[in-house]
Design a protein around this motif. Structure first.
Motif, PDB file in Angstrom:
ATOM      1  N   ARG A 185       0.799  -1.535  -0.223  1.00 27.14           N
ATOM      2  CA  ARG A 185      -0.051   0.017  -0.054  1.00 27.14           C
ATOM      3  C   ARG A 185       1.200   1.325   0.542  1.00 27.14           C
ATOM      4  O   ARG A 185       0.533   2.635  -0.966  1.00 27.14           O
ATOM      5  CB  ARG A 185      -0.472   0.198   0.932  1.00 27.14           C
ATOM      6  N   ILE A 236       2.857   1.482  -3.279  1.00 25.46           N
ATOM      7  CA  ILE A 236       1.917   2.082  -4.483  1.00 25.46           C
ATOM      8  C   ILE A 236       1.298   3.862  -4.248  1.00 25.46           C
ATOM      9  O   ILE A 236       1.164   4.774  -4.680  1.00 25.46           O
ATOM     10  CB  ILE A 236      -0.646   1.307  -4.210  1.00 25.46           C
ATOM     11  N   SER A 259       1.777  -0.089  -9.820  1.00 23.32           N
ATOM     12  CA  SER A 259       0.740   0.599  -9.220  1.00 23.32           C
ATOM     13  C   SER A 259      -0.465  -0.860  -9.241  1.00 23.32           C
ATOM     14  O   SER A 259      -1.054  -1.212  -8.213  1.00 23.32           O
ATOM     15  CB  SER A 259       0.134   1.599  -8.757  1.00 23.32           C
ATOM     16  N   ASP A 260      -1.037  -0.701 -10.175  1.00 21.58           N
ATOM     17  CA  ASP A 260      -1.542  -1.905 -10.667  1.00 21.58           C
ATOM     18  C   ASP A 260      -1.351  -3.454 -10.683  1.00 21.58           C
ATOM     19  O   ASP A 260      -2.102  -4.274  -9.949  1.00 21.58           O
ATOM     20  CB  ASP A 260      -2.197  -1.648 -12.536  1.00 21.58           C
ATOM     21  N   CYS A 310      -1.771  -4.098  -6.795  1.00 25.27           N
ATOM     22  CA  CYS A 310      -3.072  -3.907  -6.560  1.00 25.27           C
ATOM     23  C   CYS A 310      -3.458  -4.991  -6.940  1.00 25.27           C
ATOM     24  O   CYS A 310      -4.525  -5.953  -5.876  1.00 25.27           O
ATOM     25  CB  CYS A 310      -3.882  -2.845  -6.952  1.00 25.27           C
ATOM     26  N   GLN A 324      -5.281  -7.328  -4.133  1.00 20.77           N
ATOM     27  CA  GLN A 324      -6.473  -9.232  -4.171  1.00 20.77           C
ATOM     28  C   GLN A 324      -6.118 -10.526  -4.203  1.00 20.77           C
ATOM     29  O   GLN A 324      -7.128 -10.754  -3.592  1.00 20.77           O
ATOM     30  CB  GLN A 324      -6.921  -8.811  -5.806  1.00 20.77           C
TER      31      GLN A 324
END
Length: 404
Positions: A260, A263, A318-319, A322, A326
């Motif tokens: 986090r 990101i 960052s994607d 992410c 998830q």
């Protein structure tokens, strides 16, 4: 592209390194080592305590907080023969769990003087306070050039405590000397936290509380992730081209909070402290790419050539990160324990880092390939400058700040 990369000749990453330029011992004060700074095309010379003023504004420095273990255990047989058992990694058990064991555990080990170990178990008495305890090693079958070894011990201590008391810290083989008492402290970063490495992330050896204080005053952020450095980091490239060289596998550990914060920093300078940190950050990106194509993967393993074979579809880091968050949520965990075999060589496109703090590396090494992937052929100029200006080389030597 991959075929061209595999044909890179390792002899093109050679340079003359006189023995006297290899630092056998560290500087008396960690942050008084020299620092070479490459910014764009300009090379300048500094001391490491100048680092905070050389970094771009709003930089995030990312560190590897692994801790070097006392991996060398010396057992003496009744005949007087000395058998060295060098602990590499736990066998079929996560690193943290292995160190928590209080009676027995199993490791993959190198064995020195193995021909003298005919059969049976070896015992080693180790002191703790005023009491001697006993560590027993039993050799199983070989795995490649290593062996599976079962350890059992008395005293009710964790294996982390046992190896701390009974073992010797491993130094790089190119230092050509035995470890001294001071190495237990100096071949360790001041922020080392998680037991598991058999070699130090040496770029971090220069940092001191004073440097961290100056970084904080400048508003430079810090983040800590973990890659446990294996003995394979010293494995020379003995093949004419890098395509024939097999990279070693190393465990990586990050938390959801790590991801986090990384990101949240996208779009601002992110600089890795050490090549192990680079490999961790970039490997996480490629795991995120794997998950983009297959969200149902059950574990992280980034293979040697993945970056040159996978289609990233211009996925931002960052994607990619992410995607990992998830995946962690799906698996009901806030900690990722994975593995990487990533090879970074010229032609690699960095996806996460904007700069690097690192030491001077051995000729014809994969670490030099990683540096060249970041700064191109300018590594020749930097290393020539360092040799001409009396910089000290390798693990206990001086450092570089690369801001391409």
């Amino acid at each position: 592209m991959l075929s061209e990369l595999k044909n890179i000749r390792i002899e093109d990453y050679d340079y003359p390194l006189p023995e006297e330029r290899i630092a056998k011992f560290p500087m008396e004060q960690r942050d008084h080592s020299k620092l070479l700074c490459l910014k764009g095309n300009d090379i300048s010379e500094h001391h490491f305590y100048d680092l905070p003023n050389l970094l771009p504004d709003d930089t995030l420095l990312v560190f590897n907080d692994t801790k070097v273990i006392h991996a060398r255990l010396f057992f003496q047989k009744e005949t007087g023969a000395i058998i060295e058992v060098f602990c590499l990694e736990p066998y079929n058990m996560p690193v943290a769990q292995a160190f928590e064991q209080r009676e027995r555990c199993t490791w993959t080990c190198f064995i020195g003087n193995n021909k003298k170990w005919k059969s049976g178990s070896l015992t080693l008495n180790y002191p703790l306070s005023t009491t001697n305890y006993q560590l027993k090693a039993t050799r199983r079958e070989a795995i490649g050039n290593a062996w599976i070894v079962d350890f059992e011990w008395t005293g009710g201590l964790s294996f982390a405590e046992v190896i701390e008391a009974a073992g010797v810290i491993p130094l790089p083989p190119y230092l050509h000397r035995e470890a001294e008492a001071s190495d237990a402290t100096r071949y360790q970063t001041v922020y080392a936290h998680h037991d598991g490495s058999v070699a130090a992330p040496t770029a971090g050896l220069h940092f001191t509380p004073e440097v961290f204080s100056a970084l904080k005053d400048r508003g430079i952020g810090t983040e800590y992730i973990t890659l446990h450095v294996g003995a394979g980091t010293f494995k020379p490239v003995n093949t004419p081209t890098i395509g024939e060289h097999e990279m070693h596998v190393e465990p990586v550990h990050v938390t959801a909070d790590n991801l986090r914060r990384l990101i949240a920093h996208q779009g601002r300078p992110l600089i890795a402290v050490g090549t192990t940190t680079v490999r961790t950050l970039e490997s996480l990106y490629w795991f995120g790419v794997q998950l983009d194509a297959n969200p149902d993967l059950d574990h992280m393993h980034v293979r040697q050539w993945d970056p040159y074979e996978l289609d990233a579809h211009n996925l931002g880091y960052s994607d990619a990160y992410c995607n990992i968050l998830q995946w962690m949520q799906k698996h009901d965990t806030d900690r990722l324990d994975g593995a990487t075999q990533l090879m970074i060589a010229p032609g690699y496109q960095y996806r996460v880092i904007n700069g690097l703090i690192t030491n001077f590396h051995q000729p014809k090494s994969t670490l030099l390939l990683l540096v060249s992937a970041l700064i191109g052929d300018r590594w020749h100029e930097c290393y020539r400058y360092a040799l001409d200006h009396q910089f000290r080389f390798l693990s206990y030597g001086d450092s570089c700040l690369f801001l391409p």
